[in-house]
Design a protein around this motif. Structure first.
Motif, short mmCIF file in Angstrom:
data_model
loop_
_atom_site.label_atom_id
_atom_site.label_comp_id
_atom_site.label_asym_id
_atom_site.label_seq_id
_atom_site.Cartn_x
_atom_site.Cartn_y
_atom_site.Cartn_z
N GLN A 68 -19.22 12.36 4.14
CA GLN A 68 -20.01 12.87 3.02
C GLN A 68 -20.00 11.92 1.81
N GLY A 69 -19.33 10.79 1.93
CA GLY A 69 -19.20 9.86 0.81
C GLY A 69 -17.73 9.64 0.50
N ASN A 70 -17.44 9.06 -0.63
CA ASN A 70 -16.05 8.81 -1.01
C ASN A 70 -15.40 10.07 -1.56
N ARG A 71 -14.14 10.29 -1.17
CA ARG A 71 -13.35 11.42 -1.68
C ARG A 71 -12.20 10.85 -2.49
N ARG A 72 -12.19 11.14 -3.80
CA ARG A 72 -11.15 10.61 -4.67
C ARG A 72 -9.83 11.27 -4.34
N ILE A 73 -8.81 10.43 -4.15
CA ILE A 73 -7.51 10.94 -3.76
C ILE A 73 -6.44 10.74 -4.82
N GLU A 74 -6.67 9.78 -5.72
CA GLU A 74 -5.64 9.47 -6.70
C GLU A 74 -6.23 8.64 -7.83
N ASP A 75 -5.60 8.74 -8.99
CA ASP A 75 -5.93 7.87 -10.10
C ASP A 75 -4.74 6.97 -10.37
N ALA A 76 -5.00 5.69 -10.56
CA ALA A 76 -3.96 4.70 -10.81
C ALA A 76 -4.04 4.28 -12.27
N GLY A 77 -2.97 4.56 -13.02
CA GLY A 77 -2.93 4.22 -14.43
C GLY A 77 -2.05 3.01 -14.69
N PRO A 78 -1.79 2.73 -15.94
CA PRO A 78 -0.99 1.56 -16.31
C PRO A 78 0.35 1.51 -15.56
N GLY A 79 0.65 0.33 -15.04
CA GLY A 79 1.87 0.12 -14.26
C GLY A 79 1.68 0.29 -12.78
N SER A 80 0.50 0.74 -12.35
CA SER A 80 0.23 0.90 -10.92
C SER A 80 -0.08 -0.45 -10.29
N LEU A 81 0.43 -0.65 -9.09
CA LEU A 81 0.17 -1.88 -8.33
C LEU A 81 -0.74 -1.54 -7.16
N LEU A 82 -1.90 -2.19 -7.10
CA LEU A 82 -2.87 -1.96 -6.02
C LEU A 82 -2.90 -3.19 -5.12
N CYS A 83 -3.07 -2.98 -3.83
CA CYS A 83 -3.14 -4.06 -2.84
C CYS A 83 -1.84 -4.87 -2.78
N GLU A 84 -0.74 -4.19 -2.84
CA GLU A 84 0.59 -4.81 -2.82
C GLU A 84 0.79 -5.74 -1.63
N LEU A 85 0.29 -5.35 -0.45
CA LEU A 85 0.47 -6.18 0.75
C LEU A 85 -0.20 -7.54 0.62
N ALA A 86 -1.20 -7.66 -0.23
CA ALA A 86 -1.89 -8.93 -0.41
C ALA A 86 -0.97 -10.00 -0.96
N LEU A 87 0.16 -9.60 -1.53
CA LEU A 87 1.11 -10.58 -2.06
C LEU A 87 1.81 -11.37 -0.97
N ILE A 88 1.83 -10.82 0.25
CA ILE A 88 2.54 -11.52 1.33
C ILE A 88 1.64 -11.90 2.50
N SER A 89 0.48 -11.29 2.62
CA SER A 89 -0.46 -11.68 3.69
C SER A 89 -1.86 -11.21 3.31
N GLU A 90 -2.86 -11.84 3.93
CA GLU A 90 -4.22 -11.40 3.65
C GLU A 90 -4.33 -9.94 4.04
N HIS A 91 -5.01 -9.20 3.21
CA HIS A 91 -5.03 -7.75 3.35
C HIS A 91 -6.47 -7.26 3.30
N GLU A 92 -6.78 -6.30 4.16
CA GLU A 92 -8.09 -5.66 4.15
C GLU A 92 -7.95 -4.28 3.52
#
Length: 150
Positions: A68-92
């Protein structure tokens, strides 16, 4: 934001907690700041990234794709780290990230993080422990879910 405020922000990110000022300074100095206007899409499912994003101000909405489209699951505020795995390998990416309001993020590239680990090998030990802790937590959560369906 000033270098000092960026260091303070990074010190609150769980992955970077325990790093000393010199290590955090290297990250803060090397990180690229990006301003996002409300509604700006940071990434979508399938986006290949080699950068992690630290939310420094504002709010980033995270959503999963559904029929049905995108379903919002969470809000990331200050101090949140997104795409953490990208720091050690290419990440999708598997989520969509959209600025819910005007926001700022710090881009921490894999090459910057690799440089940090080369200059401060003890960071790799911290990273190893964080990964182990995350895996153990995930295994525990999966076990609880499995028990509900058994």
């Amino acid at each position: 934001m000033s270098l000092k405020s960026d260091i303070d922000l990074l010190s609150r990110v769980p992955l970077f907690r325990g790093m000393n000022d010199e290590q955090l300074r290297l990250l803060a100095f090397g990180a690229d700041k990006r301003q996002l206007t409300r509604g700006h899409t940071l990434f979508t499912p399938g986006t290949r990234v080699s950068t992690a994003f630290v939310v420094s101000s504002g709010m980033i909405g995270l959503a999963v794709p559904t029929r049905q489209g995108n379903r919002r699951i969470e809000d990331a505020g200050p101090g949140s780290l997104l795409c953490e795995l990208a720091l050690i390998s290419e990440h999708e990416c598997s989520l969509t990230a959209v600025a819910v309001e005007d926001s700022e993020v710090l881009h921490v590239t894999r090459s910057l993080f690799s440089r940090l680990m080369e200059e401060f090998p003890q960071v790799a030990v911290v990273l190893d422990q964080r990964i182990r802790d995350n895996l153990n937590r995930m295994i525990g959560e999966l076990s609880r879910i499995e028990q509900k369906f058994s």
